[in-house]
Scaffold this active site. Structure first.
Site, PDB file in Angstrom:
ATOM      1  N   LYS A 152       2.723   8.485   7.921  1.00 42.99           N
ATOM      2  CA  LYS A 152       2.441   9.276   6.724  1.00 42.99           C
ATOM      3  C   LYS A 152       1.041   9.893   6.767  1.00 42.99           C
ATOM      4  CE  LYS A 152       3.289   8.209   1.863  1.00 42.99           C
ATOM      5  NZ  LYS A 152       3.621   7.087   0.955  1.00 42.99           N
ATOM      6  N   ALA A 206       0.806  -1.212   0.000  1.00 44.14           N
ATOM      7  CA  ALA A 206       0.000   0.000   0.000  1.00 44.14           C
ATOM      8  C   ALA A 206       0.842   1.267   0.000  1.00 44.14           C
ATOM      9  CB  ALA A 206      -0.902  -0.002   1.228  1.00 44.14           C
ATOM     10  N   CYS A 207       0.271   2.316  -0.609  1.00 49.69           N
ATOM     11  CA  CYS A 207       0.966   3.603  -0.715  1.00 49.69           C
ATOM     12  C   CYS A 207       1.335   4.140   0.653  1.00 49.69           C
ATOM     13  CB  CYS A 207       0.076   4.598  -1.444  1.00 49.69           C
ATOM     14  SG  CYS A 207       0.744   6.256  -1.552  1.00 49.69           S
ATOM     15  N   PHE A 208       0.426   3.968   1.602  1.00 47.10           N
ATOM     16  CA  PHE A 208       0.663   4.544   2.921  1.00 47.10           C
ATOM     17  C   PHE A 208       1.509   3.634   3.813  1.00 47.10           C
ATOM     18  CE2 PHE A 208      -2.590   7.391   1.502  1.00 47.10           C
ATOM     19  CZ  PHE A 208      -2.254   8.591   2.113  1.00 47.10           C
TER      20      PHE A 208
END
Lengths: 257, 128
Positions: free
Chosen positions: A160, A144-146
């Site tokens: 983040k 995942a991006c986060f």
């Protein structure tokens, strides 16, 4: 620079949001009708909530397609890179401008994040910009991006708060990103197959200890950006008519990898 | 300071060109460019046999936080691509001028190489 601030009054489906961002980038790139050499800052939200994949992310092997369908999740593939994001309680920003507006890629990234950090300070949230990581980068399949900060990211206590990504086409760029109002990134973990990365995200609501509305954050950004970014500013209450949503509504694009 | 080898030619878009034999050149992105992009995670290259014109987009490159287009510095036919990048795109970060090369192009007009920037010009272009 002639900046246009667009605060989208309604949430839109993923295909329209990506179509609009893409249209703004193309408008800047072509300097075509309606652009006149303008640059754009668009603030928007998603309706319905949506799972977005990075441009080159191997979504078909990384995420459980059947589970995503069974849950009825809307999906879209972004024109920008990075990893999956669950767009629910968030404010999304998009900046489309000529590459020379801020300088190099890193200078651009920094200028936008410094502006956002200033806006968060107005809301009572003190953030830091993460230092650049050392070592190997994650592959597009890494999760995942986060789940991690790439350097220059806006973080609170190493977690983040904003996930951003940029694409450059010719002499124009689009950078968009998610400002989490509440943290719902567990949805990404829930549909991830194999090893699930630890999500290190936080949200404005979590940091402030209260719920915060899209409009409140949008106002803070609108005030901050006019002070920081020189040029003339005009505000538009609706997005441009041109939406390149055909591509982003096409399942062969969304599930191309 | 970026590594800018004297023997190569360069473009404003940060590609380099190395002349090989038989009218073939090797193309990749510069040390400065890989540093700007940061950790590279994916490269999309054309098929061998693809004809590209000068300034055509021949591929895309994705770093952790940015996707950029790759522009062909010259007109010609793609005769080889670096398949090692498929499994290990970080070669571009590690050795942009060696193992991190991207495509080999059989150039239509060798004289056009001289139109590209010298190392000195490129250093000025990036402010070094």
């Amino acid at each position: 620079m002639r900046w246009k601030l667009i605060i989208d009054p309604v949430g839109r489906p993923g295909r329209d949001n990506m179509g609009l961002d893409s249209a703004l980038l193309r408008s800047v790139q072509e300097g075509g009708p309606g652009s006149g050499g303008d640059a754009f800052l668009r603030l928007y939200r998603w309706d319905p909530s949506c799972l977005s994949f990075g441009r080159n992310e191997p979504a078909t092997s990384r995420y459980d397609v059947e589970k995503i369908r069974a849950l009825g999740l809307d999906t879209v593939r972004r024109p920008t890179g990075g990893r999956a994001v669950w767009h629910d309680a968030e404010l999304t920003y998009a900046v489309a401008a000529p590459c020379h507006a801020f300088g190099s890629l890193r200078q651009t990234y920094l200028a936008i994040h410094q502006m956002l950090a200033g806006a968060f300070e107005r809301l009572g949230v003190t953030t830091t910009l993460a230092s650049r990581r050392s070592g190997r980068a994650p592959r597009p399949s890494a999760g995942a991006c986060f789940a991690l900060s790439a350097g220059g990211e806006i973080v609170v206590d190493d977690r983040k708060l904003v996930g951003s990504a940029q694409v450059r086409i010719g002499k124009a760029f689009l950078q968009h990103g998610s400002v989490l109002l509440e943290n719902g990134q567990d949805v990404v973990s829930g549909v991830t197959m194999g090893t699930i990365p630890r999500v290190c995200a936080t949200s404005l609501g979590e940091v402030l200890g209260r719920s915060i509305a899209f409009e409140e954050v949008a106002r803070a950004i609108a005030l901050e950006v006019r002070e920081r970014w020189s040029g003339s500013w005009s505000e538009e209450s609706r997005s441009p008519e041109t939406i390149e949503s055909d591509k982003f509504g096409d399942v062969s694009w969304t599930w191309r990898r | 300071m970026s590594n800018i080898p004297d023997e190569l030619r360069y473009t404003e878009e940060h590609e380099y060109v190395r002349s090989e034999s038989d009218g073939v050149v090797t193309i990749g992105i510069t040390d400065y460019a890989q540093g700007e992009l940061g950790d590279i995670v994916y490269v999309d290259l054309p098929d061998v046999g693809t004809e590209v014109a000068k300034m055509d987009v021949f591929g895309t490159i994705e770093a952790v936080k940015a996707v950029s287009e790759l522009f062909s510095p010259l007109t010609g036919e793609v005769v080889d691509i670096n398949t090692a990048l498929d499994g290990n795109p970080s070669l571009i970060n590690q050795h942009p001028y060696e193992d991190g090369w991207m495509i080999k192009l059989r150039v239509q007009n060798l004289a056009t190489i001289e139109e590209l920037m010298s190392a000195t010009d490129y250093a000025q272009h990036i402010g070094e």
